[in-house]
Design an enzyme around this catalytic site. Structure first.
Site, PDB file in Angstrom:
ATOM      1  N   CYS A  19      -1.890  -0.955  -3.387  1.00  0.00           N
ATOM      2  CA  CYS A  19      -0.794  -1.847  -3.022  1.00  0.00           C
ATOM      3  C   CYS A  19      -1.168  -3.269  -3.425  1.00  0.00           C
ATOM      4  CB  CYS A  19      -0.482  -1.785  -1.529  1.00  0.00           C
ATOM      5  SG  CYS A  19       1.202  -2.376  -1.186  1.00  0.00           S
ATOM      6  N   LYS A  30       7.211   6.337   4.656  1.00  0.00           N
ATOM      7  CA  LYS A  30       6.553   5.212   5.318  1.00  0.00           C
ATOM      8  C   LYS A  30       7.610   4.309   5.929  1.00  0.00           C
ATOM      9  CE  LYS A  30       3.536   1.251   4.555  1.00  0.00           C
ATOM     10  NZ  LYS A  30       2.508   0.622   3.732  1.00  0.00           N
ATOM     11  N   ARG A  75      -2.390  -5.859   9.884  1.00  0.00           N
ATOM     12  CA  ARG A  75      -2.125  -7.056   9.075  1.00  0.00           C
ATOM     13  C   ARG A  75      -3.113  -8.163   9.404  1.00  0.00           C
ATOM     14  NH1 ARG A  75       4.462  -6.386   8.785  1.00  0.00           N
ATOM     15  NH2 ARG A  75       4.340  -4.339   7.757  1.00  0.00           N
ATOM     16  N   ARG A 101       9.304  -6.283   5.692  1.00  0.00           N
ATOM     17  CA  ARG A 101       9.213  -5.251   4.656  1.00  0.00           C
ATOM     18  C   ARG A 101      10.399  -4.274   4.706  1.00  0.00           C
ATOM     19  NH1 ARG A 101       4.256  -6.857   3.212  1.00  0.00           N
ATOM     20  NH2 ARG A 101       2.365  -6.440   4.412  1.00  0.00           N
ATOM     21  N   LYS A 118       3.889   8.147   7.805  1.00  0.00           N
ATOM     22  CA  LYS A 118       3.231   7.006   8.440  1.00  0.00           C
ATOM     23  C   LYS A 118       4.255   6.115   9.124  1.00  0.00           C
ATOM     24  CE  LYS A 118       0.773   2.888   7.115  1.00  0.00           C
ATOM     25  NZ  LYS A 118       0.696   1.884   6.126  1.00  0.00           N
ATOM     26  N   SER A 142      -2.810   1.411  12.785  1.00  0.00           N
ATOM     27  CA  SER A 142      -3.557   0.446  13.581  1.00  0.00           C
ATOM     28  C   SER A 142      -3.003   0.286  15.003  1.00  0.00           C
ATOM     29  CB  SER A 142      -3.580  -0.899  12.860  1.00  0.00           C
ATOM     30  OG  SER A 142      -2.265  -1.333  12.565  1.00  0.00           O
ATOM     31  N   TYR A 157      -8.479   5.620  12.522  1.00  0.00           N
ATOM     32  CA  TYR A 157      -9.595   4.716  12.809  1.00  0.00           C
ATOM     33  C   TYR A 157     -10.541   5.319  13.844  1.00  0.00           C
ATOM     34  CZ  TYR A 157      -6.455   1.605  10.335  1.00  0.00           C
ATOM     35  OH  TYR A 157      -5.632   1.067   9.385  1.00  0.00           O
TER      36      TYR A 157
END
Ligand code: PBG
Ligand code: ZN
Length: 327
Positions: A122, A197, A207, A219, A250, A276, A315
């Site tokens: 990206c 997404k 971010r 976005r 996602k 996240s 994560y």
């Protein structure tokens, strides 16, 4: 008694009985760990990400140390995000031969040739405006962005990446990447497409981690509307036709219906990205002692497997590998 009612408890009587009838399972090969690597001369750079307790921005050297420990605990795959020293409007460092992601791929593959190294493709971490594509008059341009994404993927391939994962949500990017990879002798390199997404508030902590917040607007003109499921099938179909090898959904937890739908509609492997915000919410509640963190983490991941995910980007990967090794 004439009516013999269902006795579900028969198969829940002991831990071993429950083990042998369990429908889904979680293993190290199901988990992919995201890492944030920073371009810096400071080899000791290891900066905690305040909104993601337990996660760090890492120098190349610190990334090596982190990956070494994870590999010792059974890590099978990872995905890299890069934070360049310099950003510009066209995201030059995304496709620079010696960019930070490219250096990290070379380093990791040089030490652990068998580890599966995936790269996020990206522009947003590399552009000064923080959008995933080129900008003109405040609009995000689609077609002119495709060439830069393809060049980014090719530079990752040349560095030795095992899988490239476009996350930008421009239309036609999988085809553009596939074409350039094939022309360049990388016809065997798989594309894991962030196919479905959503424009999600759950990306907030990322971010901060990736320093990739859009400097204006949002976005929503390229990422999907969270209210839409059928549209996800159209996005996934387009990526299948363009040559995607793995389809990703996602975020993960709030979109388990979409994971199931993609699983049932296509025969490609499905990945789910526990993003996240999903991580940070569980982590925060765990730190406060409001939930049993380990139990909730495992339940959240088995839920994604049950929904149909073959692979989970999370994560929590390093933590779960430790749980599995009883460490
Ligand atoms: C870059 C990218 C994002 C994530 C993965 N790749 C952020 C975004 O699209 O804004 C999110 C990952 C996370 O929240 O953990 N396009
Ligand atoms: Zn992006």
């Amino acid at each position: 008694m004439v009516f013999d009612f269902h006795r579900g408890r028969r198969l829940r009587r002991t831990a071993v009985i429950r083990d042998i009838v369990r429908e889904t399972s979680l293993s190290p090969a199901d988990l992919m760990m995201p890492y944030f690597v920073v371009e810096t001369d400071d080899q000791n750079f290891k900066k905690p990400i305040s909104s993601m307790p337990g996660q760090f921005q890492l120098s190349l050297k610190q990334l090596e140390l982190q990956v070494r420990e994870a590999v010792e605990n059974g890590l099978k795959s990872l995905i890299l995000f890069g934070i360049p020293a310099e950003k510009d409007p066209v995201g030059s460092q995304a496709y620079a031969e010696e960019g930070i992601v490219q250096q990290a791929v070379k380093m990791i593959k040089g030490i652990w040739p068998d580890l599966v190294v995936c790269t996020d493709v990206c522009l947003c971490e590399f552009t000064s405006h923080g959008h995933c594509g080129l900008i003109k008059d405040g609009r995000i341009l689609n077609d002119p962005t495709l060439d830069l994404l393809a060049r980014t993927a090719l530079s990752h391939a040349k560095a030795g990446a095992d899988i490239v994962a476009p996350s930008d949500m421009m239309d036609g990017r999988v085809a553009a990447i596939r074409e350039l990879l094939d022309e360049s002798g990388f016809e065997e390199l798989p594309i894991m497409s962030y196919a479905v997404k959503y424009a999600s508030a759950y990306y907030g902590p990322f971010r901060e981690a990736a320093e990739s917040s859009p400097q204006f607007g949002d976005r929503k003109t390229y990422q999907m509307d969270p209210a839409n499921a059928r549209e996800g099938l159209r996005e996934a179909s387009a990526d299948v036709i363009e040559g995607a090898d793995i389809l990703m959904v996602k975020p993960a937890g709030p979109y388990q219906d979409v994971i199931r739908m993609v699983r049932d509609s296509f025969d490609l492997p499905v990945a789910a990205y526990q993003v996240s915000g999903e991580y940070s919410m569980i982590k925060a509640a765990g730190i406060n002692g409001w939930i049993d963190e380990k139990a909730v983490v495992l339940e959240s991941l088995i839920g994604l497997k049950r929904a149909g995910a073959d692979l989970i980007l999370t994560y929590f990967t390093e933590d779960v590998l430790k749980y599995m090794g009883n460490k």
